[in-house]
Scaffold this active site. Structure first.
Site: not given
Ligand code: AMP
Length: 289
Positions: A149, A37, A176, A30
């Site tokens: 996460k 990410h 992370v 997102m």
């Molecule tokens: P989002 O933009 O929040 O929808 O996340 C996109 C992808 O990044 C999803 O697969 C999340 O699980 C992953 N993600 C978000 N935060 C973290 C983090 N701290 N460590 C690893 N992956 C993450």
């Protein structure tokens, strides 16, 4: 690096790369990219010929009282970060491109979407599975990269991929974290200084809970109580849930089997944070194969 906004241009690129037998890896996001990410993007970059990410703040996974309008957006910075990681394509569609008028279809994984985070966030995971199903159909990746996460999300998407026979492999990257253990999240930016300081309690407590659970001396309920008490003592957070669940089927457990997850959600002011840790128990769970 190409920034593609339309479905027709994306499809053209995908067809071109498929004809050349190139392996496509895909990281849906997102935006407001951070190291969490980027760790997935790096893995995707390393393991594939073509690395595609999507940036789309998916409105249908936000509830009416949630933070859709405030959700951080920074196209310029995201573009620079993606470029630095040698992303080949950013799919950056508009809301209208993804959900044109008379969009009438939803993809819903039953049972496991209404528990844990889904209990309070009604319809959230239906929004997630609908967008991920669409993106998989558009990008046709060989491998999809997701973060641990969002643990429940990974289980639900794996279930959808299995149930609907999507031809994609799923790889899950570790969470992370900041120096004090707080899981990186775009929503951390909402925390004020005191909340940010207190938020370190989540992972600190999860780690201690894991140690206790793996000692074999405590029941899951005792571990939940310990986690809840510690977080309450050390912060003003309002706990939404703390649960010990089977890592495969998300069912609550009464004993620590070989792979269980201690997961939680807590609100610091208006900001809802989630985290989880894997507990490698000593007992064997008969339902797992
Ligand atoms: P989002 O933009 O929040 O929808 O996340 C996109 C992808 O990044 C999803 O697969 C999340 O699980 C992953 N993600 C978000 N935060 C973290 C983090 N701290 N460590 C690893 N992956 C993450």
């Amino acid at each position: 690096m190409k920034i593609i906004k339309s479905i027709s241009s994306l499809k053209k690129e995908i067809t071109k790369n498929k004809t050349k037998n190139r392996r496509i890896g895909f990281v849906p996001t997102m935006g407001a990219l951070h190291e969490g990410h980027l760790s997935l993007i790096r893995k995707c970059r390393r393991e594939n010929d073509i690395c595609i990410i999507s940036i789309f703040v998916n409105p249908i996974q936000f509830g009416p009282s949630e933070d859709l309008a405030q959700y951080p957006r920074d196209k310029k910075k995201d573009k620079l970060l993606a470029q630095k990681e040698k992303v080949d394509i950013i799919f950056y569609p508009s809301k209208e491109t993804i959900y044109p008028r008379r969009f009438l279809t939803n993809v819903e994984v039953t049972e496991i979407s209404d528990i844990l985070c889904g209990k309070k966030r009604k319809g959230h995971f239906r929004g997630v599975t609908t967008i991920v199903a669409k993106l998989l159909n558009l990008v046709e990746p060989e491998t999809l990269y997701l973060g641990q996460k969002d643990f429940q999300q990974t289980v639900i998407i794996q279930q959808m991929v299995k149930d609907l026979n999507f031809n994609v492999k799923i790889k899950i990257g570790p969470t992370v974290r900041e120096k004090d253990g707080l899981a990186l999240s775009s929503r951390n930016a909402y925390l004020n200084i005191q909340q940010r300081r207190e938020a370190g309690v989540l992972y600190r407590t999860l780690k201690e809970a894991k140690k206790r659970a793996e000692s074999g001396k405590y029941t899951p309920q005792k571990i939940i109580n310990f986690t809840s008490q510690t977080i309450r003592q050390e912060s003003k957070a309002k706990i939404e849930y703390i649960e010990c669940v089977d890592a495969v089927n998300l069912k609550k457990i009464n004993n620590f089997y070989n792979k269980t997850i201690l997961a939680l959600a807590a609100k610091f002011g208006k900001t809802r944070l989630i985290d989880n840790i894997t507990i490698n128990g000593t007992k064997k769970n008969k339902t797992q194969t």
